[in-house]
Design a protein around this motif. Structure first.
Motif, PDB file in Angstrom:
ATOM      1  N   GLY A  88     -12.769   3.293 -21.173  1.00 48.17           N
ATOM      2  CA  GLY A  88     -13.623   2.542 -20.245  1.00 48.17           C
ATOM      3  C   GLY A  88     -12.940   2.385 -18.903  1.00 48.17           C
ATOM      4  N   GLY A  89     -12.904   1.159 -18.413  1.00 52.90           N
ATOM      5  CA  GLY A  89     -12.295   0.908 -17.111  1.00 52.90           C
ATOM      6  C   GLY A  89     -10.800   1.175 -17.095  1.00 52.90           C
ATOM      7  N   SER A  90     -10.189   1.293 -18.242  1.00 52.18           N
ATOM      8  CA  SER A  90      -8.752   1.595 -18.304  1.00 52.18           C
ATOM      9  C   SER A  90      -8.503   3.097 -18.378  1.00 52.18           C
ATOM     10  CB  SER A  90      -8.125   0.898 -19.523  1.00 52.18           C
ATOM     11  OG  SER A  90      -8.109  -0.491 -19.296  1.00 52.18           O
ATOM     12  N   TYR A  91      -9.526   3.883 -18.117  1.00 53.96           N
ATOM     13  CA  TYR A  91      -9.409   5.344 -18.251  1.00 53.96           C
ATOM     14  C   TYR A  91     -10.145   6.109 -17.141  1.00 53.96           C
ATOM     15  CZ  TYR A  91     -11.597   9.683 -20.114  1.00 53.96           C
ATOM     16  OH  TYR A  91     -12.120  10.922 -20.278  1.00 53.96           O
ATOM     17  N   GLY A 139     -11.803  -4.648 -16.043  1.00 53.25           N
ATOM     18  CA  GLY A 139     -11.464  -3.253 -16.334  1.00 53.25           C
ATOM     19  C   GLY A 139     -12.069  -2.260 -15.361  1.00 53.25           C
ATOM     20  N   ARG A 140     -13.399  -2.282 -15.219  1.00 51.98           N
ATOM     21  CA  ARG A 140     -14.042  -1.251 -14.383  1.00 51.98           C
ATOM     22  C   ARG A 140     -13.855  -1.494 -12.889  1.00 51.98           C
ATOM     23  NH1 ARG A 140     -17.228  -4.468 -17.047  1.00 51.98           N
ATOM     24  NH2 ARG A 140     -18.740  -5.778 -15.985  1.00 51.98           N
ATOM     25  N   PHE A 141     -13.192  -2.617 -12.541  1.00 52.94           N
ATOM     26  CA  PHE A 141     -12.881  -2.905 -11.138  1.00 52.94           C
ATOM     27  C   PHE A 141     -11.380  -2.748 -10.876  1.00 52.94           C
ATOM     28  CE2 PHE A 141     -16.733  -5.292 -12.199  1.00 52.94           C
ATOM     29  CZ  PHE A 141     -17.576  -4.934 -11.155  1.00 52.94           C
ATOM     30  N   ILE A 173      -2.693   2.156 -21.231  1.00 55.05           N
ATOM     31  CA  ILE A 173      -3.372   1.190 -20.360  1.00 55.05           C
ATOM     32  C   ILE A 173      -4.424   0.416 -21.156  1.00 55.05           C
ATOM     33  CG2 ILE A 173      -4.688   0.907 -18.222  1.00 55.05           C
ATOM     34  CD1 ILE A 173      -3.712   3.718 -17.404  1.00 55.05           C
ATOM     35  N   SER A 174      -4.273  -0.897 -21.215  1.00 54.02           N
ATOM     36  CA  SER A 174      -5.295  -1.719 -21.852  1.00 54.02           C
ATOM     37  C   SER A 174      -5.121  -3.150 -21.359  1.00 54.02           C
ATOM     38  CB  SER A 174      -5.155  -1.658 -23.375  1.00 54.02           C
ATOM     39  OG  SER A 174      -6.048  -2.569 -23.982  1.00 54.02           O
ATOM     40  N   LYS A 175      -6.147  -3.674 -20.735  1.00 59.49           N
ATOM     41  CA  LYS A 175      -6.010  -5.038 -20.200  1.00 59.49           C
ATOM     42  C   LYS A 175      -5.877  -6.044 -21.346  1.00 59.49           C
ATOM     43  CE  LYS A 175      -7.592  -8.479 -17.107  1.00 59.49           C
ATOM     44  NZ  LYS A 175      -8.632  -9.087 -16.337  1.00 59.49           N
ATOM     45  N   SER A 176      -6.769  -5.947 -22.304  1.00 53.61           N
ATOM     46  CA  SER A 176      -6.696  -6.876 -23.433  1.00 53.61           C
ATOM     47  C   SER A 176      -5.484  -6.566 -24.301  1.00 53.61           C
ATOM     48  CB  SER A 176      -7.964  -6.757 -24.281  1.00 53.61           C
ATOM     49  OG  SER A 176      -8.030  -5.455 -24.838  1.00 53.61           O
ATOM     50  N   GLY A 177      -5.103  -5.290 -24.294  1.00 54.29           N
ATOM     51  CA  GLY A 177      -3.970  -4.865 -25.125  1.00 54.29           C
ATOM     52  C   GLY A 177      -4.331  -4.728 -26.586  1.00 54.29           C
ATOM     53  N   SER A 178      -5.609  -4.905 -26.904  1.00 56.73           N
ATOM     54  CA  SER A 178      -5.972  -4.855 -28.323  1.00 56.73           C
ATOM     55  C   SER A 178      -7.166  -3.938 -28.597  1.00 56.73           C
ATOM     56  CB  SER A 178      -6.286  -6.273 -28.821  1.00 56.73           C
ATOM     57  OG  SER A 178      -7.263  -6.852 -27.991  1.00 56.73           O
ATOM     58  N   THR A 179      -7.566  -3.149 -27.619  1.00 57.65           N
ATOM     59  CA  THR A 179      -8.693  -2.239 -27.843  1.00 57.65           C
ATOM     60  C   THR A 179      -8.290  -1.186 -28.876  1.00 57.65           C
ATOM     61  OG1 THR A 179      -9.486  -2.628 -25.615  1.00 57.65           O
ATOM     62  CG2 THR A 179     -10.267  -0.629 -26.679  1.00 57.65           C
ATOM     63  N   LEU A 180      -9.098  -1.090 -29.918  1.00 56.35           N
ATOM     64  CA  LEU A 180      -8.674  -0.328 -31.096  1.00 56.35           C
ATOM     65  C   LEU A 180      -8.424   1.152 -30.793  1.00 56.35           C
ATOM     66  CD1 LEU A 180      -8.120  -0.932 -34.080  1.00 56.35           C
ATOM     67  CD2 LEU A 180     -10.438  -0.168 -34.572  1.00 56.35           C
ATOM     68  N   ASP A 239     -21.062   5.721 -13.429  1.00 59.20           N
ATOM     69  CA  ASP A 239     -22.000   5.434 -14.539  1.00 59.20           C
ATOM     70  C   ASP A 239     -21.557   4.176 -15.266  1.00 59.20           C
ATOM     71  OD1 ASP A 239     -23.412   7.748 -14.063  1.00 59.20           O
ATOM     72  OD2 ASP A 239     -22.894   8.733 -15.948  1.00 59.20           O
ATOM     73  N   GLN A 240     -20.254   4.130 -15.587  1.00 59.96           N
ATOM     74  CA  GLN A 240     -19.753   2.973 -16.329  1.00 59.96           C
ATOM     75  C   GLN A 240     -19.844   1.707 -15.497  1.00 59.96           C
ATOM     76  OE1 GLN A 240     -15.739   2.058 -16.498  1.00 59.96           O
ATOM     77  NE2 GLN A 240     -16.008   0.571 -18.117  1.00 59.96           N
ATOM     78  N   LEU A 241     -19.456   1.826 -14.236  1.00 66.92           N
ATOM     79  CA  LEU A 241     -19.455   0.649 -13.355  1.00 66.92           C
ATOM     80  C   LEU A 241     -20.850   0.029 -13.289  1.00 66.92           C
ATOM     81  CD1 LEU A 241     -17.908  -1.058 -11.178  1.00 66.92           C
ATOM     82  CD2 LEU A 241     -18.744   0.600  -9.498  1.00 66.92           C
TER      83      LEU A 241
HETATM   84  O1  PA5 Z   1     -14.829  -2.587 -17.715  1.00 67.53           O
HETATM   85  C1  PA5 Z   1     -14.310  -3.069 -18.695  1.00 67.53           C
HETATM   86  O2  PA5 Z   1     -13.805  -4.207 -18.688  1.00 67.53           O
HETATM   87  C2  PA5 Z   1     -14.228  -2.288 -19.992  1.00 67.53           C
HETATM   88  O3  PA5 Z   1     -14.793  -1.043 -19.848  1.00 67.53           O
HETATM   89  C3  PA5 Z   1     -12.778  -2.143 -20.420  1.00 67.53           C
HETATM   90  O4  PA5 Z   1     -12.063  -1.490 -19.403  1.00 67.53           O
HETATM   91  C4  PA5 Z   1     -12.653  -1.362 -21.720  1.00 67.53           C
HETATM   92  O5  PA5 Z   1     -13.399  -1.982 -22.726  1.00 67.53           O
HETATM   93  C5  PA5 Z   1     -11.188  -1.270 -22.153  1.00 67.53           C
HETATM   94  O6  PA5 Z   1     -10.644  -2.544 -22.304  1.00 67.53           O
HETATM   95  P1  PA5 Z   1      -9.095  -2.789 -22.346  1.00 67.53           P
HETATM   96  O7  PA5 Z   1      -8.543  -2.419 -21.011  1.00 67.53           O
HETATM   97  O8  PA5 Z   1      -8.941  -4.228 -22.637  1.00 67.53           O
HETATM   98  O9  PA5 Z   1      -8.532  -1.899 -23.421  1.00 67.53           O
END
Ligand code: PA5
Length: 472
Positions: free
Chosen positions: A109-112, A239-241, A173-180, A319-321
Motif C-alpha cells: 500500500g502506501g509503504s510500497y 501511509g499513502r501520504f 517499510i511498515s508504519k504500523s510494523g504489524s502488516t502481515l 489509484d490507491q491515494l
Molecule cells: O495508506 C495507508 O495507510 C495504507 O495503504 C498503508 O500504507 C498500508 O496498509 C500498509 O500499512 P503499514 O505501513 O502499516 O504496513
C-alpha cells in the motif's frame, strides 16, 4: 520557496470545459469560493496538528502532517547538515549502494507504491537487467511484501541466490510494523539473508534498514537485530501520504535519485497551492474540474491516461491515494490508470463510445530523457512507413495524444492535460504533492474525511482471526 530552479508542471482543463461537455469557466468561477474554503480547511487542519490542539471527533484521524513535511526536511537539511534526516538517508543509501548487489524493498500500500512509482519513472526501464557497471554501480531493486504469493517469493529467493556481489540488503517499510504481508516477507527473507551470511545476526544487521512508526513491532525487531539505522515515519503522516518521508526517500536514494530535488519539487507545489487563486492554481483547478464533472455530469470514473510506460506505477500510486482516501460512506470516484498508446487498444473503445461516466486526465511528459528515435527510411516499403520516415517516436506519441483528445472532444467526452516538463525528480515531487493536496481538498469539499482507511482494517481483522484462530 518562491522561484524554482526547475520548470513547473501545468494543468490544462480546456478539453473538459467546452459546450459539448456541459461544463464551462462560469461553473469553475461559481465553485471557486468553496474551493478556497476547502483549501483553508486543509491548511487549518495542518495548523491544528502542528499546534497540538485537540482534534475534533469528526476530524479523526487527522494526518495533515504530510503537507509541510518537504519544507521541514529541507530546512532541517540546511540547518543541521550531516545530522539531518535527509543526510542520514543519503548516507545509509550510499552504504547500501556500496555494500549490496541488490536491495529488496518490503512494504504494501502506501509503504510500497511511491517507491515503485519512483523506480519505474526515474530509473532505466531495464535497470535490473543491466550489468552493475551500466547501472552506475547501483543495486538491483526488487519489491516484495506487497502480496502473499508463494511462487513469486520462491522466484525472488532463486534470484537473490545469484546476486553479484553476493551481498543483498533489505529495506523493510511498515508504519504500523504489524502488516502481515510485509512482516511475513521480512521474516522469510531475513532467514535467507542470514543463511547466506553464515547464520549470524552480526553479519546481517548492516544490511537491514527498517522504516517504521514509533513503538512498532518492526522497530522492536530492528532494535533486536541491532540495525544501525531505523528511519521514522512521522506521526501525523498516513501511509499513502508518506512518499516524502523515508518511506519514499530511502528507496529513491538507493536508486540513485536526487531526493533533495524531489523535496524541492514538492515544496514548489505547496507554494503554488498556498499562494495562487482558483483559475491559476493547478491543484484547485484539478479538484474543481473533477468535482464538477462528477457532481454535475455523472463522471464517476476518473481515468488517469498516462502517456509513457514509465508512468504506470505513478498511476497506480494515485489509484490507491484516491480510492483509500475518498472511497468511504458509499462515495468516491473510481480511479483507473491507463498506459497509452497500449490501452487505446484495450480500453480505448469503451472510453470513446461507452458509458458517459468518465473524466480522462492525460498525464503527459513534455521532453524525453533520451534523444528522440527517428523512423528510418527503408528500401522495403511494403509497410508504407517511408511516408513517416524522419518522424520521431515522441512526434508519433504526440499525434496519438492529439488525435485521441480530438476524437473524445468531438463526441463531447471530457479530457484534461496534466503536463510534466520532464520525467525527473523535480517534476515528480510536484506531481505527488499536488495530487495528495488535491485529494485532501476534495475530501474537505465533499465532507469525506480523506485520512484513515477504516474499511481496510476489516479484512485484516478477519484474516488474522482466521489464521490465529481467534474471533475478530
Ligand atoms: O495508506 C495507508 O495507510 C495504507 O495503504 C498503508 O500504507 C498500508 O496498509 C500498509 O500499512 P503499514 O505501513 O502499516 O504496513
Amino acid at each position: 520557496m518562491t522561484d524554482s530552479t526547475f520548470p513547473l508542471i501545468s494543468y490544462d482543463p480546456s478539453g473538459a470545459m467546452r459546450p459539448e461537455t456541459g461544463i464551462g469557466p462560469a461553473d469553475l468561477d461559481w465553485l471557486a469560493p468553496r474551493l478556497v474554503a476547502a483549501r483553508n480547511e486543509v491548511l487549518d487542519d495542518l495548523a491544528l496538528w502542528r499546534l497540538g490542539k485537540p482534534v475534533p471527533e469528526e476530524k479523526k484521524p487527522l494526518d495533515a502532517a504530510f503537507i509541510d513535511l518537504p519544507e521541514r526536511l529541507l530546512e532541517e537539511f540546511a540547518a543541521k547538515g550531516d545530522q539531518s534526516e535527509v543526510a542520514r538517508i543519503q548516507a545509509t543509501a550510499g552504504r547500501l549502494i556500496e555494500q549490496a548487489g541488490a536491495v529488496v524493498v518490503l512494504g504494501i500500500g502506501g509503504s510500497y507504491m511511491g517507491a515503485r512509482a519512483l523506480f519505474e519513472a526515474c530509473c532505466h526501464p531495464y535497470h535490473n537487467e543491466l550489468s552493475r557497471q551500466r547501472r552506475g554501480q547501483r543495486p538491483q531493486i526488487f519489491f516484495e511484501g506487497n502480496n502473499v504469493d508463494n511462487d513469486a517469493m520462491a522466484g525472488l529467493v532463486d534470484l537473490l541466490a545469484d546476486v553479484e556481489p553476493r551481498r543483498w540488503a533489505i529495506i523493510v517499510i511498515s508504519k504500523s510494523g504489524s502488516t502481515l504481508e510485509t512482516a511475513v516477507a521480512f521474516r522469510l527473507l531475513l532467514g535467507h539473508l542470514r543463511a547466506a551470511r553464515g547464520g549470524d545476526f552480526e553479519e546481517v544487521r548492516d544490511l537491514v534498514v527498517p522504516v517504521t512508526g514509533r513503538d512498532s513491532r518492526l522497530r522492536k525487531l530492528g532494535e533486536a537485530i541491532g540495525c544501525p539505522e531505523i528511519f521514522p515515519i512521522p506521526e501525523g503522516v498516513g501511509g499513502r501520504f508518506s512518499i516524502m518521508s523515508a518511506v519514499g526517500l530511502l528507496p529513491a536514494a538507493v536508486m540513485g535519485l536526487d531526493i533533495v530535488k524531489l523535496l524541492e519539487g514538492a515544496a514548489a507545489a505547496n507554494y503554488q497551492f498556498r499562494n495562487t487563486d482558483p483559475g491559476v492554481n493547478p491543484t484547485l483547478n484539478y479538484v474543481g474540474i473533477c468535482h464538477l464533472m462528477e457532481s454535475l455530469r455523472g463522471a464517476t470514473t476518473r481515468v488517469l491516461s498516462t502517456w509513457g510506460k514509465g508512468l504506470e506505477s505513478v498511476g497506480l500510486w494515485y489509484d490507491q491515494l484516491l480510492a483509500e482516501s475518498l472511497g468511504k460512506d458509499g462515495r468516491g470516484a473510481l480511479p483507473l490508470t491507463c498506459v497509452n498508446t497500449r490501452d487505446l487498444h484495450s480500453r480505448g473503445q469503451q472510453h470513446q463510445q461507452g458509458r458517459r461516466d468518465k473524466l480522462i486526465t492525460n498525464l503527459v511528459v513534455e521532453r524525453t530523457k533520451r534523444e528522440p528515435i527517428v523512423i528510418p527510411r527503408s528500401e522495403l516499403d511494403q509497410d508504407r512507413l517511408n511516408e513517416l520516415a524522419g518522424k520521431s517516436l515522441p512526434e508519433v506519441l504526440g499525434a496519438a495524444l492529439a488525435g485521441t483528445n480530438q476524437a473524445y472532444g468531438d463526441d463531447g467526452r471530457p479530457t484534461t492535460d496534466l503536463r510534466l516538463p520532464r520525467l525527473d525528480e523535480a517534476s515528480l515531487g510536484q506531481l505527488f504533492q499536488m495530487l495528495m493536496l488535491a485529494t485532501v481538498v476534495e475530501g474537505r469539499l465533499i465532507g469525506v474525511n480523506p485520512y484513515g482507511q477504516p474499511g481496510v482494517e476489516d479484512y485484516k481483522r478477519n484474516m488474522n482471526a482466521l489464521l490465529r484462530g481467534k474471533r475478530g
